[in-house]
Design a protein around this motif. Structure first.
Motif, PDB file in Angstrom:
ATOM      1  N   UNK A   1      33.552  34.724  42.712  1.00  9.49           N
ATOM      2  CA  UNK A   1      34.711  33.812  42.283  1.00  9.49           C
ATOM      3  C   UNK A   1      34.598  33.274  41.089  1.00  9.49           C
ATOM      4  N   UNK A   2      35.732  33.331  40.185  1.00  7.00           N
ATOM      5  CA  UNK A   2      35.611  32.718  38.923  1.00  7.00           C
ATOM      6  C   UNK A   2      36.687  31.757  39.030  1.00  7.00           C
ATOM      7  N   UNK A   3      36.134  30.411  39.212  1.00  6.54           N
ATOM      8  CA  UNK A   3      37.275  29.420  39.385  1.00  6.54           C
ATOM      9  C   UNK A   3      37.965  28.861  38.076  1.00  6.54           C
ATOM     10  N   UNK A   4      37.222  28.937  37.115  1.00  5.90           N
ATOM     11  CA  UNK A   4      37.836  28.691  35.738  1.00  5.90           C
ATOM     12  C   UNK A   4      37.790  30.047  35.065  1.00  5.90           C
ATOM     13  N   UNK A   5      39.029  30.108  34.086  1.00  9.79           N
ATOM     14  CA  UNK A   5      39.159  31.171  33.379  1.00  9.79           C
ATOM     15  C   UNK A   5      38.354  31.065  31.880  1.00  9.79           C
ATOM     16  N   UNK A   6      37.328  31.060  31.795  1.00  8.22           N
ATOM     17  CA  UNK A   6      36.386  31.245  30.506  1.00  8.22           C
ATOM     18  C   UNK A   6      36.234  32.482  29.795  1.00  8.22           C
ATOM     19  N   UNK A   7      36.754  33.535  30.152  1.00  6.02           N
ATOM     20  CA  UNK A   7      36.472  34.856  29.523  1.00  6.02           C
ATOM     21  C   UNK A   7      35.901  35.761  30.437  1.00  6.02           C
ATOM     22  N   UNK A   8      35.858  37.178  29.809  1.00  9.87           N
ATOM     23  CA  UNK A   8      35.176  38.205  30.569  1.00  9.87           C
ATOM     24  C   UNK A   8      33.736  38.102  30.842  1.00  9.87           C
ATOM     25  N   UNK A   9      33.061  37.691  29.859  1.00 12.58           N
ATOM     26  CA  UNK A   9      31.521  37.505  29.755  1.00 12.58           C
ATOM     27  C   UNK A   9      31.265  36.653  30.884  1.00 12.58           C
ATOM     28  N   UNK A  10      31.954  35.318  31.063  1.00 12.61           N
ATOM     29  CA  UNK A  10      31.748  34.461  32.137  1.00 12.61           C
ATOM     30  C   UNK A  10      32.281  35.149  33.441  1.00 12.61           C
ATOM     31  N   UNK A  11      33.343  35.981  33.546  1.00 13.44           N
ATOM     32  CA  UNK A  11      33.583  36.560  34.857  1.00 13.44           C
ATOM     33  C   UNK A  11      32.592  37.297  35.345  1.00 13.44           C
ATOM     34  N   UNK A  12      31.802  38.159  34.362  1.00 11.49           N
ATOM     35  CA  UNK A  12      30.839  39.131  34.916  1.00 11.49           C
ATOM     36  C   UNK A  12      29.471  38.211  35.227  1.00 11.49           C
ATOM     37  N   UNK A  13      29.355  37.118  34.652  1.00 14.94           N
ATOM     38  CA  UNK A  13      28.360  36.316  35.068  1.00 14.94           C
ATOM     39  C   UNK A  13      28.230  35.727  36.661  1.00 14.94           C
ATOM     40  N   UNK A  14      29.753  35.642  37.041  1.00 16.25           N
ATOM     41  CA  UNK A  14      29.866  35.267  38.293  1.00 16.25           C
ATOM     42  C   UNK A  14      29.336  36.156  39.359  1.00 16.25           C
ATOM     43  N   UNK A  15      29.043  37.222  38.958  1.00 13.40           N
ATOM     44  CA  UNK A  15      28.429  38.301  40.094  1.00 13.40           C
ATOM     45  C   UNK A  15      26.844  38.243  39.735  1.00 13.40           C
ATOM     46  N   UNK A  16      26.308  37.136  39.053  1.00 13.29           N
ATOM     47  CA  UNK A  16      24.832  37.273  38.993  1.00 13.29           C
ATOM     48  C   UNK A  16      24.097  37.190  40.314  1.00 13.29           C
ATOM     49  N   UNK A  17      24.336  36.387  41.253  1.00 15.43           N
ATOM     50  CA  UNK A  17      23.833  36.056  42.390  1.00 15.43           C
ATOM     51  C   UNK A  17      23.895  37.301  43.227  1.00 15.43           C
ATOM     52  N   UNK A  18      24.701  38.185  42.979  1.00 18.90           N
ATOM     53  CA  UNK A  18      24.836  39.539  43.675  1.00 18.90           C
ATOM     54  C   UNK A  18      24.036  40.733  43.249  1.00 18.90           C
ATOM     55  N   UNK A  19      23.962  40.792  41.715  1.00 17.70           N
ATOM     56  CA  UNK A  19      23.445  41.970  41.124  1.00 17.70           C
ATOM     57  C   UNK A  19      22.254  41.616  40.301  1.00 17.70           C
ATOM     58  N   UNK A  20      21.862  40.656  39.876  1.00 20.01           N
ATOM     59  CA  UNK A  20      20.881  40.303  38.638  1.00 20.01           C
ATOM     60  C   UNK A  20      19.619  40.919  38.880  1.00 20.01           C
ATOM     61  N   UNK A  21      19.322  40.958  40.270  1.00 21.60           N
ATOM     62  CA  UNK A  21      17.808  41.508  40.560  1.00 21.60           C
ATOM     63  C   UNK A  21      18.037  43.303  40.645  1.00 21.60           C
ATOM     64  N   UNK A  22      19.074  43.854  40.731  1.00 18.46           N
ATOM     65  CA  UNK A  22      19.100  45.202  41.143  1.00 18.46           C
ATOM     66  C   UNK A  22      19.026  45.819  39.731  1.00 18.46           C
ATOM     67  N   UNK A  23      18.110  46.979  40.185  1.00 21.11           N
ATOM     68  CA  UNK A  23      17.988  47.871  39.119  1.00 21.11           C
ATOM     69  C   UNK A  23      19.253  49.040  38.994  1.00 21.11           C
ATOM     70  N   UNK A  24      19.354  49.524  37.843  1.00 22.46           N
ATOM     71  CA  UNK A  24      20.405  50.792  38.019  1.00 22.46           C
ATOM     72  C   UNK A  24      21.512  50.455  36.819  1.00 22.46           C
ATOM     73  N   UNK A  25      22.570  51.045  36.671  1.00 23.86           N
ATOM     74  CA  UNK A  25      23.513  51.254  36.024  1.00 23.86           C
ATOM     75  C   UNK A  25      24.964  50.374  36.361  1.00 23.86           C
ATOM     76  N   UNK A  26      25.568  49.519  35.662  1.00 28.71           N
ATOM     77  CA  UNK A  26      26.866  48.966  36.229  1.00 28.71           C
ATOM     78  C   UNK A  26      27.935  49.238  35.481  1.00 28.71           C
ATOM     79  N   UNK A  27      28.983  49.590  36.106  1.00 30.84           N
ATOM     80  CA  UNK A  27      30.250  49.672  35.360  1.00 30.84           C
ATOM     81  C   UNK A  27      31.097  48.312  35.635  1.00 30.84           C
ATOM     82  N   UNK A  28      31.541  48.080  34.152  1.00 30.22           N
ATOM     83  CA  UNK A  28      32.579  47.009  34.142  1.00 30.22           C
ATOM     84  C   UNK A  28      34.000  47.217  33.994  1.00 30.22           C
TER      85      UNK A  28
END
Length: 344
Positions: free
Chosen positions: A71-98
């Motif tokens: 969830x991105x409750x505030x619209x603070x940009x695309x970088x902020x939007x991707x950061x909202x997935x931090x808790x789901x993906x930050x520890x994962x290895x591999x490649x991420x498509x945005x």
């Protein structure tokens, strides 16, 4: 190697001037977010995360438990939007498509080639680019003297010289997943919009000594997104042209493709002739050797082989409470399909 994807779908879509959430606007029979999700599902991802905000419930109703949500409750940009997935993906290895949720013209083969290029170059990040005649409004690809990607400059931050660059970012990226989430906290909002731009990650990664790659698609329409109804109509036109060409290459005759409207899930058998003004919608299945139209509408209906649907005819759930049934033709002969007149 694990492949993940993040779909950015939290924007308000204010310029759409609509009560319908932007990525839920249909294009050739399906919401834009559905097109993008189906595309990514074909890549056998390890994780698929959709970043939602305004209109979140509509997206969740459409996609259900096929994806994970951030969830991105505030619209603070695309970088902020991707950061909202931090808790789901930050520890994962591999490649991420945005990828953005309003880009249904992207092809699966293009994303596969983007991934292959990213891996072959052992890059920390790779951007999907395109050369266009009119780059206004797009982020420009700025390369160094070696031809490597230096940074992406957004339109509002570009100098007059940078605005002349015709290679643009489609807004679609591949990242080394852990490097992405390690670098995102370093992105600032010191720009004309006061937002946290995802492309700023590229410059930061390069400063750390990482290689930034670029893969150019030969179809500049693939990165086409939607900000208003004019762009929505243009995108529908592009996708409809692609759908019609696919059917024609598979053996369907269209007397006038420009006035033939076919949803993305419609199936049509070979040697069927589609006359002008025909609209085929939903999950309709048209058999072989049929003659459809002119000026016919078929909705969520199976039409048997060698069936003739006469002009000004409507078949299917034309309006609530008015379900019409197709009459099938026996193989080798033609039957007339008798339905309600749709001219009303």
């Amino acid at each position: 190697m694990n492949i993940h994807a993040i779909v950015l779908a939290a924007g308000k879509g204010t310029r759409m001037n609509s009560s319908l959430y932007k990525v839920m606007h249909p294009v050739c029979g399906k919401p834009m977010i559905e097109h993008v999700t189906l595309l990514l599902e074909s890549l056998s991802l390890h994780n698929l995360v959709v970043v939602i905000g305004h209109g979140a419930e509509a997206v969740k109703e459409q996609l259900g438990n096929r994806v994970q949500y951030a969830y991105q409750h505030e619209q603070l940009g695309t970088g902020h939007a991707v950061w909202m997935a931090n808790h789901l993906l930050a520890d994962q290895e591999g490649v991420t498509i945005v990828i953005n949720g309003d880009t249904p013209l992207v092809k699966a083969d293009t994303l596969r080639k983007l991934l292959e290029h990213h891996q072959s170059k052992q890059a920390a990040a790779t951007v999907l680019t395109s050369i266009v005649d009119e780059p206004t409004g797009y982020g420009r690809i700025i390369r160094d003297e070696n031809g490597d990607v230096r940074r992406i400059v957004e339109e509002k931050d570009a100098t007059l010289g940078q605005k002349k660059v015709r290679e643009i970012s489609t807004g679609i990226f591949c990242f080394d997943n852990q490097k992405l989430f390690q670098t995102l906290p370093q992105v600032t909002n010191e720009n004309a919009q006061g937002e946290y731009y995802l492309p700023d990650v590229l410059a930061l990664l390069q400063e750390q000594g990482n290689l930034i790659g670029a893969y150019a698609t030969d179809d500049p329409t693939e990165g086409t997104g939607v900000n208003d109804r004019v762009q929505l109509a243009h995108l529908e036109l592009l996708l409809r042209k692609r759908i019609n060409e696919r059917h024609m290459r598979n053996g369907v005759t269209m007397v006038d493709p420009a006035t033939t409207y076919i949803d993305s899930d419609v199936e049509i058998g070979r040697d069927t002739v589609i006359y002008p003004g025909t609209v085929l919608r939903g999950n309709s299945q048209i058999g072989e050797g049929c003659q459809i139209g002119p000026h016919v509408q078929v909705i969520d209906t199976k039409v048997d082989d060698f069936t003739r649907i006469p002009p000004f005819t409507a078949v299917g759930d034309v309006k609530k409470g008015n379900k019409l049934r197709a009459v099938g033709g026996a193989a080798g002969r033609e039957e007339i399909l008798v339905t309600a007149d749709a001219r009303r």
